[in-house]
Design a protein around this motif. Structure first.
Motif, PDB file in Angstrom:
ATOM      1  N   PRO A 140       0.812  -1.228   0.000  1.00 37.29           N
ATOM      2  CA  PRO A 140       0.000   0.000   0.000  1.00 37.29           C
ATOM      3  C   PRO A 140       0.843   1.276   0.000  1.00 37.29           C
ATOM      4  O   PRO A 140       0.410   2.304  -0.527  1.00 37.29           O
ATOM      5  CB  PRO A 140      -0.833  -0.113   1.289  1.00 37.29           C
ATOM      6  N   VAL A 141       2.051   1.215   0.563  1.00 33.56           N
ATOM      7  CA  VAL A 141       2.933   2.389   0.582  1.00 33.56           C
ATOM      8  C   VAL A 141       3.401   2.711  -0.830  1.00 33.56           C
ATOM      9  O   VAL A 141       3.283   3.856  -1.298  1.00 33.56           O
ATOM     10  CB  VAL A 141       4.131   2.150   1.525  1.00 33.56           C
ATOM     11  N   TYR A 142       3.949   1.719  -1.523  1.00 32.46           N
ATOM     12  CA  TYR A 142       4.379   1.942  -2.905  1.00 32.46           C
ATOM     13  C   TYR A 142       3.196   2.342  -3.784  1.00 32.46           C
ATOM     14  O   TYR A 142       3.326   3.169  -4.692  1.00 32.46           O
ATOM     15  CB  TYR A 142       5.038   0.687  -3.481  1.00 32.46           C
ATOM     16  N   TYR A 143       2.038   1.728  -3.527  1.00 34.00           N
ATOM     17  CA  TYR A 143       0.860   2.085  -4.319  1.00 34.00           C
ATOM     18  C   TYR A 143       0.534   3.567  -4.169  1.00 34.00           C
ATOM     19  O   TYR A 143       0.290   4.257  -5.167  1.00 34.00           O
ATOM     20  CB  TYR A 143      -0.347   1.233  -3.906  1.00 34.00           C
ATOM     21  N   CYS A 144       0.538   4.055  -2.938  1.00 38.12           N
ATOM     22  CA  CYS A 144       0.218   5.468  -2.702  1.00 38.12           C
ATOM     23  C   CYS A 144       1.263   6.405  -3.299  1.00 38.12           C
ATOM     24  O   CYS A 144       0.924   7.463  -3.836  1.00 38.12           O
ATOM     25  CB  CYS A 144       0.102   5.740  -1.205  1.00 38.12           C
ATOM     26  N   LEU A 145       2.533   6.015  -3.219  1.00 37.74           N
ATOM     27  CA  LEU A 145       3.609   6.906  -3.650  1.00 37.74           C
ATOM     28  C   LEU A 145       3.894   6.838  -5.136  1.00 37.74           C
ATOM     29  O   LEU A 145       4.303   7.840  -5.740  1.00 37.74           O
ATOM     30  CB  LEU A 145       4.894   6.577  -2.878  1.00 37.74           C
ATOM     31  N   ASN A 146       3.687   5.662  -5.759  1.00 44.05           N
ATOM     32  CA  ASN A 146       4.184   5.471  -7.127  1.00 44.05           C
ATOM     33  C   ASN A 146       3.173   4.968  -8.153  1.00 44.05           C
ATOM     34  O   ASN A 146       3.462   5.019  -9.353  1.00 44.05           O
ATOM     35  CB  ASN A 146       5.358   4.479  -7.115  1.00 44.05           C
ATOM     36  N   TYR A 147       2.015   4.471  -7.723  1.00 39.06           N
ATOM     37  CA  TYR A 147       1.154   3.789  -8.680  1.00 39.06           C
ATOM     38  C   TYR A 147      -0.263   4.342  -8.772  1.00 39.06           C
ATOM     39  O   TYR A 147      -0.895   4.221  -9.824  1.00 39.06           O
ATOM     40  CB  TYR A 147       1.080   2.286  -8.339  1.00 39.06           C
ATOM     41  N   VAL A 206      -1.164   3.925   7.817  1.00 43.49           N
ATOM     42  CA  VAL A 206      -1.524   5.270   7.334  1.00 43.49           C
ATOM     43  C   VAL A 206      -2.053   5.221   5.913  1.00 43.49           C
ATOM     44  O   VAL A 206      -3.037   5.893   5.572  1.00 43.49           O
ATOM     45  CB  VAL A 206      -0.303   6.209   7.439  1.00 43.49           C
ATOM     46  N   CYS A 207      -1.431   4.387   5.062  1.00 44.17           N
ATOM     47  CA  CYS A 207      -1.767   4.383   3.627  1.00 44.17           C
ATOM     48  C   CYS A 207      -3.006   3.563   3.273  1.00 44.17           C
ATOM     49  O   CYS A 207      -3.747   3.922   2.353  1.00 44.17           O
ATOM     50  CB  CYS A 207      -0.591   3.829   2.824  1.00 44.17           C
ATOM     51  N   ALA A 208      -3.204   2.458   3.944  1.00 43.75           N
ATOM     52  CA  ALA A 208      -4.254   1.512   3.540  1.00 43.75           C
ATOM     53  C   ALA A 208      -5.644   2.125   3.694  1.00 43.75           C
ATOM     54  O   ALA A 208      -5.885   2.944   4.583  1.00 43.75           O
ATOM     55  CB  ALA A 208      -4.142   0.236   4.357  1.00 43.75           C
ATOM     56  N   ASP A 209      -6.556   1.684   2.835  1.00 45.19           N
ATOM     57  CA  ASP A 209      -7.946   2.148   2.927  1.00 45.19           C
ATOM     58  C   ASP A 209      -8.661   1.517   4.120  1.00 45.19           C
ATOM     59  O   ASP A 209      -9.560   2.136   4.703  1.00 45.19           O
ATOM     60  CB  ASP A 209      -8.692   1.796   1.637  1.00 45.19           C
ATOM     61  N   ARG A 210      -8.291   0.287   4.473  1.00 48.47           N
ATOM     62  CA  ARG A 210      -8.841  -0.386   5.639  1.00 48.47           C
ATOM     63  C   ARG A 210      -7.715  -1.130   6.338  1.00 48.47           C
ATOM     64  O   ARG A 210      -6.787  -1.629   5.705  1.00 48.47           O
ATOM     65  CB  ARG A 210      -9.946  -1.387   5.259  1.00 48.47           C
ATOM     66  N   VAL A 211      -7.818  -1.230   7.667  1.00 48.33           N
ATOM     67  CA  VAL A 211      -6.852  -1.983   8.465  1.00 48.33           C
ATOM     68  C   VAL A 211      -7.644  -3.004   9.278  1.00 48.33           C
ATOM     69  O   VAL A 211      -8.614  -2.648   9.952  1.00 48.33           O
ATOM     70  CB  VAL A 211      -6.047  -1.069   9.413  1.00 48.33           C
ATOM     71  N   THR A 212      -7.235  -4.257   9.192  1.00 47.85           N
ATOM     72  CA  THR A 212      -7.923  -5.299   9.951  1.00 47.85           C
ATOM     73  C   THR A 212      -6.927  -6.022  10.849  1.00 47.85           C
ATOM     74  O   THR A 212      -5.718  -6.033  10.592  1.00 47.85           O
ATOM     75  CB  THR A 212      -8.609  -6.339   9.045  1.00 47.85           C
ATOM     76  N   THR A 213      -7.449  -6.620  11.912  1.00 47.07           N
ATOM     77  CA  THR A 213      -6.681  -7.546  12.732  1.00 47.07           C
ATOM     78  C   THR A 213      -7.475  -8.842  12.777  1.00 47.07           C
ATOM     79  O   THR A 213      -8.590  -8.924  12.262  1.00 47.07           O
ATOM     80  CB  THR A 213      -6.468  -7.017  14.159  1.00 47.07           C
ATOM     81  N   VAL A 214      -6.891  -9.851  13.430  1.00 45.43           N
ATOM     82  CA  VAL A 214      -7.450 -11.193  13.316  1.00 45.43           C
ATOM     83  C   VAL A 214      -8.395 -11.564  14.460  1.00 45.43           C
ATOM     84  O   VAL A 214      -8.707 -12.750  14.640  1.00 45.43           O
ATOM     85  CB  VAL A 214      -6.319 -12.228  13.176  1.00 45.43           C
TER      86      VAL A 214
END
Length: 478
Positions: A140-147, A206-214
């Motif tokens: 998600p970091v590379y996606y936000c910064l580069n893609y 910070v970057c992801a649209d959603r954050v989940t735990t198990v």
């Protein structure tokens, strides 16, 4: 809906822990609900020839990582409606172990970048990319910064799942531009920085649209200082996109009716046959016990996270009772020695097995009466659900997924699927162990009712997979 599931390990191809189990089971459950699912994992040299022979080579490309331009081969294998993609680079993945290499930051940065570069090459444009733990946190970091601004990638949503927040991908500042290919500006502005280090998990949160735990309890716990390992302020700031979804287990693999590892198969309708497994397990371990002596099992890593310091405090008190204890696992030297020494001191009461064996693990799940799991923290935990599936009552501390999956025995209503204690206290645990043993000896009717309740609880991935699909859809809808 199209979903790309990104994981650093996937059972049955390669597995070191619970992430491998989840990555092996959840995508199949999503596919069974009509989702188009692809899974991507590194092609480690440790993946066996029996799997490699079934893979097909698709093509290769070169992946830019900072100043490096690295080869990446793409292989595919399809099973149960899921396509499994394996990314090949022998420099990074032909190692003796999956994790713990000196250049893990570079290895998994390459993997994360290669995942995004691979997509147009294989013609798979997902609606959602679900990444897992720090090894794929840079997706998600590379996606936000580069893609995300490129037309082909535009609109893809990212979900980041935390399986264990203790491991965050923390490295010195010097790796940011030289290894990861990310501008130093993003360290100075705090985006990639936590406590003076580069922190990949923080950036993914910070970057992801959603954050989940198990598990839902763990989702709340990690927003507190005790459980958050310094990321609790970041999670509280982003709490609107944080949720918990409890893991399932493979109910076909862990099925007492068909499990080939058992001495005798049984079901909820033939529960008396469980006693044969108990008898044979005791004999195999060199122990003897009558029907009124509770047999307690432990399977897993011997580390402080698993509550071994509690057991260390009261192990003699436990073994002074009329019980039998069967331990299977490896871990910290001090805890291994604790159980080895206990075997010398109480040779007729404990079986110490410092190793790991799937065969013996399943025999313990089926042959014991109680399953002890007093974890300090437990994001989800699978062993307690497996134990219940086999009619073995778990005794757990109320934390994370243990609290979400084990219903403590209620002496007034008879309800429950196991036993629990709340405070991280050895003598509170000991009290509950004694209470459970008393119930075993004096109220087999209540014990049998709890066994049946546990065995008939739905621990499959069916429900959780639907919750994931709903979460994905909410991310797509914005």
């Amino acid at each position: 809906m199209k979903v790309l599931y990104v994981a650093s390990e996937v059972a049955p191809f390669i597995k070191t822990g619970g992430l491998g189990d989840v990555a092996g089971s959840l995508p199949k459950a999503l596919a069974a609900k009509g989702c188009e699912v692809a899974v991507v994992c590194p092609l480690y040299s440790k993946i066996g020839r029996e799997w490699r022979d079934k893979m097909y080579y698709i093509k290769s490309l070169y992946v830019q990582l900072a100043w490096r331009n690295q080869y990446c081969g793409i292989f595919v294998y399809e099973d149960a409606g899921v396509k499994y993609y394996f990314l090949d680079n022998e420099y990074y993945f032909a190692r003796n172990q999956v994790y713990g290499e000196y250049d893990d930051a570079e290895r998994f940065a390459f993997f994360s970048r290669a995942v995004l570069e691979m997509l147009p090459e294989i013609g798979f444009r997902p609606d959602v990319i679900n990444c897992n733990d720090w090894q794929s946190a840079l997706v998600p970091v590379y996606y936000c910064l580069n893609y995300n601004y490129r037309p082909w990638y535009e609109g893809i949503k990212t979900v980041f799942t935390i399986h264990n927040i203790q491991f965050q991908g923390q490295y010195g500042r010097e790796i940011l531009s030289y290894v990861l290919g990310i501008d130093d500006y993003h360290f100075d502005n705090g985006f990639m920085q936590q406590d003076g280090d580069v922190n990949m998990m923080k950036a993914a949160i910070v970057c992801a649209d959603r954050v989940t735990t198990v598990s839902s309890t763990y989702a709340g716990e990690i927003q507190t200082p005790f459980y958050g390992f310094h990321l609790d302020p970041v999670l509280r700031w982003n709490q609107g996109k944080v949720s918990g979804i409890v893991n399932g287990i493979d109910v076909d693999a862990y099925n007492p009716e068909t499990d080939p590892h058992l001495f005798k198969n049984y079901s909820v309708n033939t529960l008396d046959d469980k006693k044969e497994n108990r008898k044979q397990l005791l004999a195999m371990c060199g122990l003897q016990a009558d029907d009124e002596t509770p047999v307690i099992g432990m399977v897993g890593r011997l580390t402080s996270q698993k509550g071994l310091d509690l057991i260390q405090c009261v192990l003699n008190d436990i073994l002074e009772q009329d019980v039998r204890l069967i331990v299977l696992g490896t871990g910290d030297y001090a805890y291994e020695q604790m159980f080895i020494n206990a075997k010398w001191q109480y040779p007729d009461k404990i079986s110490t097995n410092i190793m790991f064996s799937n065969d013996l693990a399943n025999k313990i799940y089926a042959g014991c009466d109680l399953f002890l799991m007093p974890s300090l923290f437990e994001p989800c935990g699978l062993a307690q659900m497996i134990a219940m599936r086999y009619g073995t009552l778990p005794l757990v501390r109320e934390t994370g997924g243990l609290k979400d999956t084990v219903i403590p025995y209620n002496q007034f209503t008879g309800e429950g699927t196991g036993f629990s204690f709340s405070n991280y206290n050895a003598h509170e645990m000991l009290h509950v162990i004694k209470s459970a043993c008393f119930l075993f000896r004096h109220n087999q009717e209540a014990w049998r009712a709890m066994q049946i309740a546990g065995m008939t609880t739905d621990f499959s991935w069916d429900h959780s997979a639907q919750v994931y699909l709903d979460l994905y859809q909410s991310a797509i809808n914005g």
